[in-house]
Design a protein around this motif. Structure first.
Motif, PDB file in Angstrom:
ATOM      1  N   SER A   1       0.558   5.320  -3.689  1.00 57.56           N
ATOM      2  CA  SER A   1       0.767   4.865  -2.313  1.00 57.56           C
ATOM      3  C   SER A   1      -0.151   5.601  -1.346  1.00 57.56           C
TER       4      SER A   1
ATOM      5  N   ARG B   1       2.918   0.640   1.444  1.00 51.71           N
ATOM      6  CA  ARG B   1       4.176   1.205   1.939  1.00 51.71           C
ATOM      7  C   ARG B   1       5.368   0.924   1.038  1.00 51.71           C
ATOM      8  N   ARG B   2       5.262  -0.134   0.261  1.00 53.82           N
ATOM      9  CA  ARG B   2       6.435  -0.573  -0.484  1.00 53.82           C
ATOM     10  C   ARG B   2       6.052  -1.111  -1.855  1.00 53.82           C
TER      11      ARG B   2
ATOM     12  N   LEU C   1       9.946   4.406  -1.408  1.00 58.59           N
ATOM     13  CA  LEU C   1       9.083   3.238  -1.294  1.00 58.59           C
ATOM     14  C   LEU C   1       9.376   2.202  -2.377  1.00 58.59           C
TER      15      LEU C   1
END
Length: 113
Positions: free
Chosen positions: A18, A24-25, A56
């Motif tokens: 990340s 972000r996810r 995340l």
């Protein structure tokens, strides 16, 4: 349950990725858990469900594929799939087998947002 420590390391890896790739996810992860990996896929799913909360990867789908256990038989000089590390060669019944695949735990695919 060593699956919990594996999931902790997996989450660390996701966080590193990340930072490196600025997502972000995590939406979905696909793992390959070899038949000889000594990892219970259900226990791995459960551990990941616990470990991912408020991270995340919270809510991420987890797909697990299980590559077969592969061995090389020294007796008949062939590579074959076997159901367990203690199995005999399905071709000749030989016992001189060397593992060739199916012992890894690999992050195969990652879907992110």
């Amino acid at each position: 349950m060593h699956e919990l420590s594996l999931c902790e390391r997996l989450l660390d890896l996701l966080q590193e990725e990340s930072r490196r790739h600025a997502f972000r996810r995590v939406i979905r992860i696909r793992l390959a858990v070899g038949q000889f990996a000594c990892v219970d896929p259900d226990a791995l799913r459960f551990a990941f469900d616990v470990i991912r909360r408020d991270t995340l990867a919270d809510g991420a789908a987890v797909d697990i594929i299980q590559p077969p256990g592969l061995v090389w038989c020294d007796d008949c000089a062939c590579e074959r799939e076997v159901p367990s590390r203690l199995a005999s060669c399905p071709t000749c019944g030989g016992q001189r087998l060397s593992p060739r695949g199916g012992a890894d735990l690999t992050l195969v695919e990652l879907e992110v947002a």
